[in-house]
Design a protein around this motif. Structure first.
Motif, short mmCIF file in Angstrom:
data_model
loop_
_atom_site.label_atom_id
_atom_site.label_comp_id
_atom_site.label_asym_id
_atom_site.label_seq_id
_atom_site.Cartn_x
_atom_site.Cartn_y
_atom_site.Cartn_z
N LEU A 1 17.70 10.80 -25.28
CA LEU A 1 18.82 11.74 -25.38
C LEU A 1 19.95 11.44 -24.40
N THR A 2 19.65 10.75 -23.30
CA THR A 2 20.66 10.61 -22.24
C THR A 2 20.97 9.18 -21.82
N GLY A 3 20.15 8.23 -22.17
CA GLY A 3 20.41 6.85 -21.79
C GLY A 3 19.71 6.43 -20.51
N ILE A 4 19.89 5.15 -20.20
CA ILE A 4 19.15 4.53 -19.10
C ILE A 4 19.51 5.13 -17.73
N SER A 5 20.79 5.19 -17.40
CA SER A 5 21.14 5.61 -16.04
C SER A 5 20.71 7.04 -15.76
N PHE A 6 20.88 7.94 -16.72
CA PHE A 6 20.48 9.32 -16.48
C PHE A 6 18.97 9.43 -16.32
N VAL A 7 18.20 8.73 -17.16
CA VAL A 7 16.75 8.84 -17.06
C VAL A 7 16.24 8.23 -15.75
N LEU A 8 16.94 7.24 -15.23
CA LEU A 8 16.54 6.69 -13.93
C LEU A 8 16.81 7.70 -12.81
N TYR A 9 17.96 8.35 -12.83
CA TYR A 9 18.24 9.39 -11.85
C TYR A 9 17.24 10.54 -11.99
N SER A 10 16.98 10.91 -13.21
CA SER A 10 16.02 11.98 -13.47
C SER A 10 14.64 11.62 -12.92
N PHE A 11 14.25 10.38 -13.08
CA PHE A 11 12.96 9.91 -12.59
C PHE A 11 12.88 9.99 -11.06
N VAL A 12 13.95 9.61 -10.39
CA VAL A 12 13.95 9.66 -8.92
C VAL A 12 13.81 11.10 -8.44
N TYR A 13 14.62 12.00 -9.02
CA TYR A 13 14.50 13.41 -8.66
C TYR A 13 13.11 13.95 -8.99
N THR A 14 12.58 13.54 -10.14
CA THR A 14 11.25 13.98 -10.55
C THR A 14 10.19 13.53 -9.55
N ALA A 15 10.29 12.28 -9.12
CA ALA A 15 9.32 11.76 -8.15
C ALA A 15 9.40 12.51 -6.83
N LEU A 16 10.60 12.81 -6.38
CA LEU A 16 10.76 13.56 -5.13
C LEU A 16 10.20 14.98 -5.26
N ILE A 17 10.51 15.63 -6.35
CA ILE A 17 10.01 16.99 -6.56
C ILE A 17 8.49 16.97 -6.76
N GLY A 18 7.99 16.02 -7.53
CA GLY A 18 6.53 15.91 -7.73
C GLY A 18 5.81 15.64 -6.43
N GLY A 19 6.40 14.80 -5.57
CA GLY A 19 5.80 14.53 -4.26
C GLY A 19 5.79 15.77 -3.39
N ALA A 20 6.89 16.52 -3.40
CA ALA A 20 6.95 17.75 -2.61
C ALA A 20 5.92 18.77 -3.10
N ILE A 21 5.79 18.91 -4.41
CA ILE A 21 4.79 19.83 -4.97
C ILE A 21 3.39 19.38 -4.56
N SER A 22 3.13 18.09 -4.63
CA SER A 22 1.81 17.56 -4.26
C SER A 22 1.49 17.83 -2.80
N ILE A 23 2.45 17.58 -1.94
CA ILE A 23 2.23 17.84 -0.51
C ILE A 23 1.95 19.31 -0.28
N PHE A 24 2.72 20.18 -0.92
CA PHE A 24 2.51 21.61 -0.78
C PHE A 24 1.10 22.00 -1.24
#
Length: 169
Positions: free
Chosen positions: A86-109
């Protein structure tokens, strides 16, 4: 824009179903993928199809290895692929980075909540100092604990929202 509306609906439905039943439904991801491919093909022809198809492939590839290693479900992979379609390569890469950061924070919590903050900090410093060598593992065996799991679709949804709000770095 219609793409944003389809993405928003897919994200909201996926968030709800992932929280409730720990599933991201094919009935949400497959139509979103198809919609992206068809929409961009009609709007921009073959180059639009390549834009959406490349986004799909990158989104799919980003979470394929964690899925194959048993770290997440197939629905998470398909949701990221749908975001890419739906959004293309660059957006999905940015989304992935934010997702990894949020997923890591949730995991640590969640780890700190389950094990207690003090035990987590003590375990971290012990691991750093002694590097959990073979001798260290013999002297201080690792505790057998249940793994901590959470619906990763939550991190994907919030990571995508962050990418939508703040864009790239």
């Amino acid at each position: 824009m219609i793409i944003n509306a389809v993405l928003g609906v897919a994200l909201v439905v996926s968030l709800i179903t992932d929280i409730r039943s720990r599933k991201i439904l094919n009935i949400v991801t497959f139509p979103a993928i198809l919609f992206g491919l068809i929409y961009y093909s009609i709007a921009d022809g073959f180059s639009g199809f390549l834009f959406s198809g490349a986004g799909f492939l990158v989104g799919f590839a980003l979470l394929l290895l964690p899925y194959l290693l048993g770290g997440m479900g197939a629905g998470d992979v398909k949701l990221m692929a749908a975001i890419g379609a739906l959004t293309g390569i660059s957006f999905v890469l940015y989304s992935f980075v934010y997702t990894a950061l949020i997923g890591g924070a949730i995991s640590i919590f969640l780890i700190m909540k389950k094990r207690g903050v003090f035990n987590s900090i003590k375990s971290f410093f012990f691991s750093v100092i002694y590097l959990r060598s073979s001798l260290g593992s013999l002297i201080f065996p690792k505790e057998k604990q249940n793994s901590i799991a959470f619906p990763y679709g939550v991190a994907i949804v919030f990571g995508t929202v962050c990418a939508f709000i703040w864009g790239g770095f």
